[in-house]
Design an enzyme around this catalytic site. Structure first.
Site, short mmCIF file in Angstrom:
data_model
loop_
_atom_site.label_atom_id
_atom_site.label_comp_id
_atom_site.label_asym_id
_atom_site.label_seq_id
_atom_site.Cartn_x
_atom_site.Cartn_y
_atom_site.Cartn_z
N LYS A 200 0.81 -1.22 0.00
CA LYS A 200 0.00 0.00 0.00
C LYS A 200 0.84 1.27 0.00
CE LYS A 200 -4.38 -1.96 1.03
NZ LYS A 200 -5.36 -2.33 2.03
N ARG A 234 -3.64 -10.09 5.29
CA ARG A 234 -4.06 -10.16 3.87
C ARG A 234 -2.89 -9.69 3.02
NH1 ARG A 234 -6.12 -6.79 -0.02
NH2 ARG A 234 -7.75 -7.64 -1.35
N1 HH2 Z 1 -7.43 -3.86 0.72
C1 HH2 Z 1 -7.76 -3.93 -0.58
C2 HH2 Z 1 -8.88 -4.64 -1.00
N2 HH2 Z 1 -9.64 -5.31 -0.11
N3 HH2 Z 1 -10.10 -5.96 2.10
C3 HH2 Z 1 -9.79 -5.91 3.41
N4 HH2 Z 1 -10.55 -6.57 4.31
N5 HH2 Z 1 -8.71 -5.21 3.87
C4 HH2 Z 1 -7.90 -4.51 3.04
O1 HH2 Z 1 -6.94 -3.87 3.52
C5 HH2 Z 1 -8.20 -4.53 1.63
C6 HH2 Z 1 -9.33 -5.28 1.20
C7 HH2 Z 1 -6.91 -3.22 -1.59
O2 HH2 Z 1 -5.87 -4.04 -2.04
P1 HH2 Z 1 -5.90 -4.86 -3.41
O3 HH2 Z 1 -6.94 -5.93 -3.37
O4 HH2 Z 1 -4.54 -5.33 -3.70
O5 HH2 Z 1 -6.24 -3.75 -4.48
P2 HH2 Z 1 -7.54 -3.47 -5.35
O6 HH2 Z 1 -8.66 -3.18 -4.42
O7 HH2 Z 1 -7.13 -2.31 -6.21
O8 HH2 Z 1 -7.86 -4.71 -6.15
#
Ligand code: HH2
Length: 255
Positions: A200, A234
């Site tokens: 992040k 995660r």
């Molecule tokens: N972060 C992201 C997405 N979903 N869910 C939870 N519970 N906690 C988090 O910190 C979280 C989440 C963002 O990360 P990523 O899935 O890599 O990115 P994107 O939403 O752009 O697919």
């Protein structure tokens, strides 16, 4: 928890796993590396930058060749979605956990869908805009209290709930650091805590690097998160994260 983004536009791995066979290979790999949960998402939650909302039908279309097959691998699957229709479809297709980055507060049918299916729920803190003046721990606690009321009213058993302060969501980089540093304060809810700091942007603010070069910062954040009470991490990088956690635990254990 290993992340599987079946999206063209996720901030750190967009487009890598939109092809179903590559997505399933990645899911198998994360399980082989030690992931206990697969978190599958088909709409970027876009912690940073302009959101391109994905219609519900498109989200389900992306998930169809991947989620039911990944659920067959035998590890619990969580569905990372803000839409109750997508959650309902996923829970009917092998997922057992709903990961809602709006903590049951945006789509009001989400809690009912989770309750009806007996799903586990990840309640993540979020807000539209960061406010540097906020006492972020008090804000997160107030948000969780509201989400837990919504869950209770819908009939989601409290023991099915995990809380996540939402690193990078509606927070300044400093507030994301505070959420990790003071995570143990959220133990007062008596529920498991999840942290997702993987790749992040707050890492880039401290030590500039593009998302795919933030492994060191992610591991540092996750080690401290576990030391401060996180039960679930995660991550995009399962093998490296588990190795770091095992080494840290081994050092703790010889004290
Ligand atoms: N972060 C992201 C997405 N979903 N869910 C939870 N519970 N906690 C988090 O910190 C979280 C989440 C963002 O990360 P990523 O899935 O890599 O990115 P994107 O939403 O752009 O697919």
């Amino acid at each position: 928890m290993g992340i599987l983004n079946v999206t063209p536009d996720s901030f750190s791995d967009g487009g890598q796993f939109i092809d179903p066979s590559r997505a399933l290979d990645h899911a198998r790999r994360m399980i082989a590396e030690g992931a206990d949960i697969l978190d599958i998402g088909a709409e970027s939650t876009r912690p940073y930058g302009a959101a391109v909302p994905v219609p519900m039908q498109e989200e389900i279309r992306r998930l169809t060749p991947v989620l039911p097959a990944a659920a067959e691998f035998g590890m619990p699957v969580s569905i990372d979605t803000m839409k109750s229709e997508v959650a309902a479809w996923a829970l009917g297709s092998g997922a057992t956990i709903v990961n809602d980055v709006w903590g049951l507060q945006r789509d009001r049918a989400m809690a009912r869908v989770a309750a009806e299916r007996g799903a586990h729920v990840i309640i993540m803190h979020n807000r539209e805009h960061a406010d540097p003046a906020l006492d972020i721990m008090a804000e997160i606690a107030t948000f969780f209290t509201r989400s837990l009321e919504i869950a209770a009213e819908a009939g989601v058993p409290r023991q099915n709930i995990v809380l996540d302060p939402g690193i990078g969501f509606g927070k300044t980089p400093e507030q994301s650091l505070i959420a990790i540093a003071r995570l143990c304060e959220l133990k007062s809810f008596g529920l498991p805590l999840l942290i997702g700091a993987s790749r992040k942007r707050f890492i880039d603010k401290i030590s500039p690097a593009p998302p795919d070069q933030r492994l060191g910062g992610s591991v540092a954040a996750h080690l401290l998160a576990v030391a401060n009470g996180a039960a679930i991490i995660r991550t995009h990088d399962v093998q490296e994260t588990i190795q770091a956690l095992r080494v840290a635990a081994a050092i703790e254990n010889v004290r």
